[in-house]
Design a protein around this motif. Structure first.
Motif, PDB file in Angstrom:
ATOM      1  N   GLY A  91       0.788  -1.228   0.000  1.00 13.15           N
ATOM      2  CA  GLY A  91       0.000   0.000   0.000  1.00 13.15           C
ATOM      3  C   GLY A  91       0.818   1.275   0.000  1.00 13.15           C
ATOM      4  O   GLY A  91       1.706   1.461  -0.825  1.00 13.15           O
ATOM      5  N   CYS A  92       0.530   2.145   0.945  1.00 14.05           N
ATOM      6  CA  CYS A  92       1.150   3.472   0.952  1.00 14.05           C
ATOM      7  C   CYS A  92       2.605   3.459   1.405  1.00 14.05           C
ATOM      8  O   CYS A  92       3.262   4.499   1.378  1.00 14.05           O
ATOM      9  N   LEU A  93       3.140   2.316   1.802  1.00 16.23           N
ATOM     10  CA  LEU A  93       4.551   2.246   2.166  1.00 16.23           C
ATOM     11  C   LEU A  93       5.464   2.352   0.938  1.00 16.23           C
ATOM     12  O   LEU A  93       6.601   2.779   1.051  1.00 16.23           O
ATOM     13  N   VAL A  94       4.962   1.970  -0.226  1.00 14.70           N
ATOM     14  CA  VAL A  94       5.773   2.017  -1.453  1.00 14.70           C
ATOM     15  C   VAL A  94       6.172   3.442  -1.805  1.00 14.70           C
ATOM     16  O   VAL A  94       7.360   3.714  -2.004  1.00 14.70           O
ATOM     17  N   PRO A  95       5.245   4.398  -1.887  1.00 17.76           N
ATOM     18  CA  PRO A  95       5.678   5.772  -2.151  1.00 17.76           C
ATOM     19  C   PRO A  95       6.584   6.317  -1.054  1.00 17.76           C
ATOM     20  O   PRO A  95       7.488   7.105  -1.341  1.00 17.76           O
ATOM     21  N   LEU A  96       6.385   5.895   0.175  1.00 12.16           N
ATOM     22  CA  LEU A  96       7.237   6.343   1.271  1.00 12.16           C
ATOM     23  C   LEU A  96       8.677   5.880   1.052  1.00 12.16           C
ATOM     24  O   LEU A  96       9.622   6.662   1.174  1.00 12.16           O
ATOM     25  N   VAL A  97       8.864   4.626   0.698  1.00 13.46           N
ATOM     26  CA  VAL A  97      10.205   4.089   0.469  1.00 13.46           C
ATOM     27  C   VAL A  97      10.852   4.733  -0.756  1.00 13.46           C
ATOM     28  O   VAL A  97      12.053   4.995  -0.769  1.00 13.46           O
ATOM     29  N   ARG A  98      10.064   5.007  -1.787  1.00 12.07           N
ATOM     30  CA  ARG A  98      10.588   5.631  -3.003  1.00 12.07           C
ATOM     31  C   ARG A  98      10.849   7.128  -2.833  1.00 12.07           C
ATOM     32  O   ARG A  98      11.413   7.761  -3.708  1.00 12.07           O
ATOM     33  N   GLY A  99      10.411   7.706  -1.739  1.00 15.48           N
ATOM     34  CA  GLY A  99      10.588   9.144  -1.524  1.00 15.48           C
ATOM     35  C   GLY A  99       9.590   9.978  -2.288  1.00 15.48           C
ATOM     36  O   GLY A  99       9.799  11.167  -2.515  1.00 15.48           O
ATOM     37  N   ASP A 100       8.487   9.378  -2.673  1.00  9.41           N
ATOM     38  CA  ASP A 100       7.431  10.047  -3.423  1.00  9.41           C
ATOM     39  C   ASP A 100       6.404  10.586  -2.422  1.00  9.41           C
ATOM     40  O   ASP A 100       5.342  10.005  -2.203  1.00  9.41           O
ATOM     41  N   TRP A 101       6.740  11.713  -1.801  1.00  2.00           N
ATOM     42  CA  TRP A 101       5.949  12.240  -0.691  1.00  2.00           C
ATOM     43  C   TRP A 101       4.527  12.609  -1.084  1.00  2.00           C
ATOM     44  O   TRP A 101       3.589  12.385  -0.314  1.00  2.00           O
ATOM     45  N   LYS A 102       4.370  13.189  -2.264  1.00  3.10           N
ATOM     46  CA  LYS A 102       3.038  13.615  -2.701  1.00  3.10           C
ATOM     47  C   LYS A 102       2.072  12.428  -2.723  1.00  3.10           C
ATOM     48  O   LYS A 102       0.997  12.481  -2.114  1.00  3.10           O
ATOM     49  N   TRP A 103       2.452  11.346  -3.399  1.00  2.00           N
ATOM     50  CA  TRP A 103       1.558  10.199  -3.507  1.00  2.00           C
ATOM     51  C   TRP A 103       1.474   9.398  -2.214  1.00  2.00           C
ATOM     52  O   TRP A 103       0.468   8.735  -1.958  1.00  2.00           O
ATOM     53  N   PHE A 104       2.494   9.486  -1.366  1.00  2.00           N
ATOM     54  CA  PHE A 104       2.403   8.839  -0.058  1.00  2.00           C
ATOM     55  C   PHE A 104       1.268   9.454   0.751  1.00  2.00           C
ATOM     56  O   PHE A 104       0.422   8.743   1.292  1.00  2.00           O
ATOM     57  N   PHE A 105       1.251  10.792   0.835  1.00  3.01           N
ATOM     58  CA  PHE A 105       0.218  11.447   1.638  1.00  3.01           C
ATOM     59  C   PHE A 105      -1.166  11.298   1.012  1.00  3.01           C
ATOM     60  O   PHE A 105      -2.152  11.101   1.729  1.00  3.01           O
ATOM     61  N   ILE A 106      -1.258  11.371  -0.308  1.00  2.79           N
ATOM     62  CA  ILE A 106      -2.555  11.186  -0.970  1.00  2.79           C
ATOM     63  C   ILE A 106      -3.087   9.788  -0.698  1.00  2.79           C
ATOM     64  O   ILE A 106      -4.248   9.611  -0.312  1.00  2.79           O
ATOM     65  N   LEU A 107      -2.248   8.787  -0.896  1.00  2.00           N
ATOM     66  CA  LEU A 107      -2.677   7.404  -0.685  1.00  2.00           C
ATOM     67  C   LEU A 107      -2.997   7.126   0.787  1.00  2.00           C
ATOM     68  O   LEU A 107      -3.973   6.440   1.098  1.00  2.00           O
ATOM     69  N   LEU A 108      -2.211   7.686   1.687  1.00  2.00           N
ATOM     70  CA  LEU A 108      -2.452   7.500   3.119  1.00  2.00           C
ATOM     71  C   LEU A 108      -3.792   8.105   3.534  1.00  2.00           C
ATOM     72  O   LEU A 108      -4.586   7.451   4.232  1.00  2.00           O
ATOM     73  N   ILE A 109      -4.064   9.316   3.090  1.00  2.00           N
ATOM     74  CA  ILE A 109      -5.313   9.980   3.461  1.00  2.00           C
ATOM     75  C   ILE A 109      -6.523   9.244   2.892  1.00  2.00           C
ATOM     76  O   ILE A 109      -7.513   9.006   3.593  1.00  2.00           O
ATOM     77  N   ILE A 110      -6.430   8.846   1.619  1.00  7.43           N
ATOM     78  CA  ILE A 110      -7.554   8.118   1.006  1.00  7.43           C
ATOM     79  C   ILE A 110      -7.782   6.791   1.719  1.00  7.43           C
ATOM     80  O   ILE A 110      -8.921   6.392   1.982  1.00  7.43           O
ATOM     81  N   THR A 111      -6.696   6.093   2.051  1.00  5.95           N
ATOM     82  CA  THR A 111      -6.815   4.806   2.735  1.00  5.95           C
ATOM     83  C   THR A 111      -7.450   4.975   4.110  1.00  5.95           C
ATOM     84  O   THR A 111      -8.309   4.188   4.511  1.00  5.95           O
ATOM     85  N   ILE A 112      -7.056   6.003   4.845  1.00  2.00           N
ATOM     86  CA  ILE A 112      -7.621   6.236   6.172  1.00  2.00           C
ATOM     87  C   ILE A 112      -9.088   6.628   6.071  1.00  2.00           C
ATOM     88  O   ILE A 112      -9.938   6.094   6.791  1.00  2.00           O
ATOM     89  N   VAL A 113      -9.392   7.562   5.163  1.00  2.00           N
ATOM     90  CA  VAL A 113     -10.774   8.050   5.046  1.00  2.00           C
ATOM     91  C   VAL A 113     -11.724   6.932   4.633  1.00  2.00           C
ATOM     92  O   VAL A 113     -12.838   6.818   5.159  1.00  2.00           O
ATOM     93  N   LEU A 114     -11.298   6.080   3.703  1.00  2.00           N
ATOM     94  CA  LEU A 114     -12.186   5.003   3.252  1.00  2.00           C
ATOM     95  C   LEU A 114     -12.052   3.737   4.091  1.00  2.00           C
ATOM     96  O   LEU A 114     -12.955   2.905   4.096  1.00  2.00           O
ATOM     97  N   GLY A 115     -10.937   3.588   4.800  1.00  2.00           N
ATOM     98  CA  GLY A 115     -10.716   2.375   5.570  1.00  2.00           C
ATOM     99  C   GLY A 115     -11.355   2.377   6.944  1.00  2.00           C
ATOM    100  O   GLY A 115     -11.823   1.338   7.417  1.00  2.00           O
ATOM    101  N   LEU A 116     -11.363   3.517   7.616  1.00  2.00           N
ATOM    102  CA  LEU A 116     -11.919   3.560   8.972  1.00  2.00           C
ATOM    103  C   LEU A 116     -13.405   3.211   9.040  1.00  2.00           C
ATOM    104  O   LEU A 116     -13.789   2.361   9.843  1.00  2.00           O
ATOM    105  N   PRO A 117     -14.257   3.820   8.235  1.00  2.00           N
ATOM    106  CA  PRO A 117     -15.682   3.492   8.382  1.00  2.00           C
ATOM    107  C   PRO A 117     -16.048   2.100   7.865  1.00  2.00           C
ATOM    108  O   PRO A 117     -17.110   1.588   8.186  1.00  2.00           O
ATOM    109  N   THR A 118     -15.164   1.473   7.084  1.00  2.00           N
ATOM    110  CA  THR A 118     -15.480   0.152   6.519  1.00  2.00           C
ATOM    111  C   THR A 118     -14.636  -0.949   7.153  1.00  2.00           C
ATOM    112  O   THR A 118     -14.552  -2.048   6.599  1.00  2.00           O
TER     113      THR A 118
END
Length: 104
Positions: free
Chosen positions: A28-55
Motif C-alpha cells: 500500500g502506501c509504504l511504497v511511495p514512502l520508500v521511493r521518496g514520493d511524498w506527494k503520492w504517499f500522503f494522498i494514498l495515506l489519506i484516502i486509505t484512512i478516510v475510506l478504511g476507517l468506516p469500513t
C-alpha cells in the motif's frame, strides 16, 4: 518491464517498473514512502484512512487494489515532470510504446 530514468541536472538515476505494481498491492502506501514520493504517499495515506476507517479496512483494501494498477504510471509521470529522461534506448522505446511523453 523495468526502465532507467536519469536526471541530467543532478545525475541521479532511478529505476521504475512499467505496469501493475505488486509492491503497492501488498504494501500500500509504504511504497511511495520508500521511493521518496511524498506527494503520492500522503494522498494514498489519506484516502486509505478516510475510506478504511468506516469500513473496518475493506475500503482501504479497495484503494490498494486500484492504486496497484495506476501507481507506477503516476510515479513515472512525476519523474518525467521533474526533469528525468530515459537513460538508454531501451527505456525510451518502452516509454513510447506505453504512451508516456518522454522529454527529448
Amino acid at each position: 518491464m523495468k526502465i532507467n530514468l536519469t536526471n541530467p541536472a543532478t545525475r541521479q538515476i532511478k529505476q521504475a517498473k512499467i505496469g501493475f505494481s505488486w509492491t503497492t498491492f501488498f504494501f500500500g502506501c509504504l511504497v511511495p514512502l520508500v521511493r521518496g514520493d511524498w506527494k503520492w504517499f500522503f494522498i494514498l495515506l489519506i484516502i486509505t484512512i478516510v475510506l478504511g476507517l468506516p469500513t473496518f479496512g475493506f475500503g482501504g483494501a479497495i484503494v490498494g487494489l486500484i492504486f496497484s494498477f495506476i501507481y507506477n504510471r503516476l510515479y513515472i509521470n512525476d519523474l518525467l515532470g521533474h526533469g528525468f529522461a530515459p537513460a538508454d534506448d531501451y527505456s525510451e522505446t518502452a516509454l513510447e510504446s506505453h504512451n508516456f511523453l518522454a522529454p527529448r
